[in-house]
Write a protein that holds these residues in place. Structure first.
Motif, mmCIF file in Angstrom:
data_model
loop_
_atom_site.group_PDB
_atom_site.id
_atom_site.type_symbol
_atom_site.label_atom_id
_atom_site.label_comp_id
_atom_site.label_asym_id
_atom_site.label_seq_id
_atom_site.Cartn_x
_atom_site.Cartn_y
_atom_site.Cartn_z
ATOM 1 N N LYS B 43 0.825 -1.209 0.000
ATOM 2 C CA LYS B 43 0.000 0.000 0.000
ATOM 3 C C LYS B 43 0.860 1.261 0.000
ATOM 4 N N THR B 44 1.792 1.316 0.956
ATOM 5 C CA THR B 44 2.632 2.517 1.053
ATOM 6 C C THR B 44 3.477 2.700 -0.203
ATOM 7 N N THR B 45 4.000 1.609 -0.722
ATOM 8 C CA THR B 45 4.800 1.697 -1.951
ATOM 9 C C THR B 45 3.952 2.267 -3.097
ATOM 10 N N THR B 84 1.050 8.530 8.453
ATOM 11 C CA THR B 84 1.665 8.364 9.766
ATOM 12 C C THR B 84 3.179 8.315 9.637
ATOM 13 N N TYR B 85 3.652 8.093 8.413
ATOM 14 C CA TYR B 85 5.096 7.925 8.238
ATOM 15 C C TYR B 85 5.853 9.238 8.148
ATOM 16 N N ILE B 86 5.122 10.335 8.025
ATOM 17 C CA ILE B 86 5.861 11.588 7.882
ATOM 18 C C ILE B 86 5.786 12.410 9.156
ATOM 19 N N LEU B 157 -4.040 9.529 1.553
ATOM 20 C CA LEU B 157 -3.956 9.446 3.011
ATOM 21 C C LEU B 157 -3.549 8.035 3.430
ATOM 22 N N ASP B 158 -2.342 7.920 3.949
ATOM 23 C CA ASP B 158 -1.826 6.615 4.357
ATOM 24 C C ASP B 158 -1.973 6.492 5.872
ATOM 25 N N GLU B 159 -2.945 5.728 6.299
ATOM 26 C CA GLU B 159 -3.265 5.559 7.721
ATOM 27 C C GLU B 159 -3.376 6.895 8.459
ATOM 28 N N PRO B 160 -4.235 7.774 7.981
ATOM 29 C CA PRO B 160 -4.275 9.127 8.556
ATOM 30 C C PRO B 160 -4.826 9.175 9.971
HETATM 31 MG MG LIG Z 1 2.165 1.170 4.900
#
Ligand SMILES: [Mg+2]
Ligand SMILES: Nc1ncnc2c1ncn2[C@@H]1O[C@H](COP(=O)(O)OP(=O)(O)OP(=O)(O)O)[C@@H](O)[C@H]1O
Lengths: 263, 241
Positions: B43-45, B84-86, B157-160
């Motif tokens: 997903k993130t990729t 969540t990664y940033i 939105l990645d796991e917002p």
């Molecule tokens: Mg991910």
């Protein structure tokens, strides 16, 4: 290139410096200490003035000019590291920002940094050792400009390596420039070096600046040939290194490193 | 209506590991598309490729009918993301960070936009706080604020809502639906919260080991797999593999 994006990055760093004591120290404290130590060495060496003509003027001038190169390099590399440390690269490069705009911003920042550090050093040299760097005269301007560009070149090189090899390469931000110091002939004339190393040193734009500086200080006129070489080499390397930066940037996007550096 | 995002045959290999494998989907204007899948599904990729941060090994990405590689600058100025990664620079206040973002995207009338977003996300109490001092939920709100600040047409939105308390998470979902309605925004969304996925998504794409294994509305998917809800479908798919 869009000015507002470059402006955004510059402002971001100015906000940072505004409230960070360690970062301000970096601008004032280290250069100042450097100057104090070298100032005393110079005072000591003055006793042998007879044997070593011009030693005083050489040393402090060289020190101040070397710092121009060093801070120009740091201005670039540290700005990039700041983005890694604050995990901000993703925010930047997922925006319309282009790598070239990023470089333009860090180059501008490095000029700010050089300007501030130089003011401190020039003033301190004057007050503590009555040393006036402006006696180098008008050639000071092309010297400084060339050294800034050489600093940029080493800065962009270091940044590319850190981007590609990550955290382990971070020490290069402080170490890389000293790899170039011996072949920049900052404190000694080039004929001190062994023949083969002289050939290497002549390929370094900074060497031409420092040779030129010594020429001027011992009474020569504007060192046109040295400046010509410095400008030519700088342009060649600058264009090359900007190409290398873009190439590295693309490799990092291939390998998915851009979103991972610093982890 | 023409799709606003068209992804076709998207593939990413890291060495000989395939993280995303021939993924194709579309996002229509105003649609919320949920991207679902177990850890490591890709997903993130996929997000990173959509944002131009990772170069695809194969396949194409088009947004607003244009190719991402050829029209990067134009496309990215109408897109934003949160994850969540940033994080955002710690030594700046929340508001300074928003200001820098606004400038980066070339917004005009920056002060008014910031006021609006601060109000919408209930950030008044920490707008002048240093980012370093924000709680993780406040940080999430800040990155969401930076995402909607620039009035994007597409939001990734990645796991917002990963670190938000239920109350704020609820408000954020309501807010996102509201912006979607008022601005006709399209959203691509990931979350490991199945109820949230059901509530938010118009359609769902289920990724597993880099491949799309199911695609459709929540109802279509649950019916197809003969399960009561998305959570059961997730468990079934994840455990079968
Ligand atoms: Mg991910
Ligand atoms: N830069 C990279 N280099 C090598 N492998 C990578 C890289 N980025 C991601 N991967 C791998 O690709 C796979 C997919 O990762 P990704 O982060 O896209 O998963 P995800 O679906 O977002 O998972 P999660 O739900 O845990 O966030 C993982 O196996 C991961 O290890």
């Amino acid at each position: 290139m869009k000015i507002h994006r470059i402006q955004a990055l510059i402002t971001r760093h100015l906000f940072l410096y505004k409230r960070s004591l360690p970062r301000l120290m970096e601008i004032f404290y280290w250069p100042f200490l450097d100057l104090v130590v070298w100032g005393f060495i110079t005072v000591y060496l003055m006793k042998f003035q007879g044997q070593l003509p011009g030693v005083v003027t050489f040393f402090l001038g060289a020190l101040i000019l070397w710092d121009v190169l060093f801070r120009a390099q740091q201005g670039i590399t540290i700005s990039f590291l700041e983005e890694i440390w604050s995990r901000n690269l993703m925010n930047l490069f997922a925006s319309p920002l282009k790598p070239s705009e990023f470089l333009a911003a860090t180059m501008t920042l490095s000029v700010f940094k050089v300007a501030m550090v130089s003011c401190v050093m020039v003033a301190a040299a004057y007050f503590f050792y009555s040393y006036n760097v402006f006696m180098i005269g008008l050639s000071l301007i092309p010297f400084v400009v060339n050294l800034i560009v050489t600093g940029w070149i080493i800065g962009v090189l270091t940044t590319s390596l850190i981007m590609r090899f990550g955290q382990e390469a971070e020490v290069l931000a402080w170490g890389m420039v000293f790899l170039f110091q011996p072949i920049s002939c900052v404190f000694y004339p080039i004929d001190i070096l062994p023949k083969w190393l002289q050939a290497v040193a002549w390929a370094n734009p900074a060497t031409h600046v420092f040779e030129g500086m010594r020429g001027v200080l011992s009474g020569g006129s504007l060192p046109v040939a040295h400046l010509g070489w410095a400008v030519g080499l700088n342009l060649l390397y600058l264009v090359t290194i900007i190409g290398v930066f873009h190439w590295t940037f693309n490799i990092c996007k291939e390998k998915g490193l851009l979103v991972r550096v610093g982890e | 209506m023409l799709p606003i995002v068209e992804v076709s045959g998207l593939t990413k290999r890291f060495g000989d590991f395939t993280a995303v494998d021939g993924v194709s989907f579309e996002i229509r204007p105003g649609e919320i598309l949920g991207l679902l899948g177990p850890n490591g599904a890709g997903k993130t990729t996929t997000f990173q490729m959509l944002l131009g941060l990772v170069t695809p090994t194969a396949g194409s990405i088009r947004m607003f009918g244009k190719d991402l590689v050829q029209h990067r600058e134009e496309i990215l100025s109408q897109v934003n993301f949160s994850s969540t990664y940033i994080s955002m620079p710690y030594s700046l206040t929340a508001e300074e960070n928003l200001w820098v973002t606004a400038k980066l995207y070339g917004l005009s009338d920056i002060a008014r936009r910031i006021d609006e977003v601060v109000k919408k996300l209930e950030m008044e109490e920490f707008r002048h706080k240093l980012t370093r001092k924000l709680s993780s939920g406040q940080m999430t709100r800040l990155t969401l604020a930076k995402a909607i600040l620039t009035e994007p047409k597409i939001l990734f939105l990645d796991e917002p809502t990963a670190s938000l308390d239920p109350d704020i998470a609820h408000k954020i979902r309501a807010l996102l639906k509201d912006v979607r309605r008022s601005a006709g925004l399209s959203i691509l969304y990931t979350s490991h919260n199945m109820r949230e996925m059901e509530e938010m998504s118009d359609r769902i794409i289920f990724l597993q080991k880099g491949k799309v294994v199911a695609q459709g509305t929540v109802q279509e998917i649950t019916e197809r797999f003969g399960q009561r809800d998305l959570e059961e479908v997730f468990l079934k798919l994840a455990r079968e593999s």
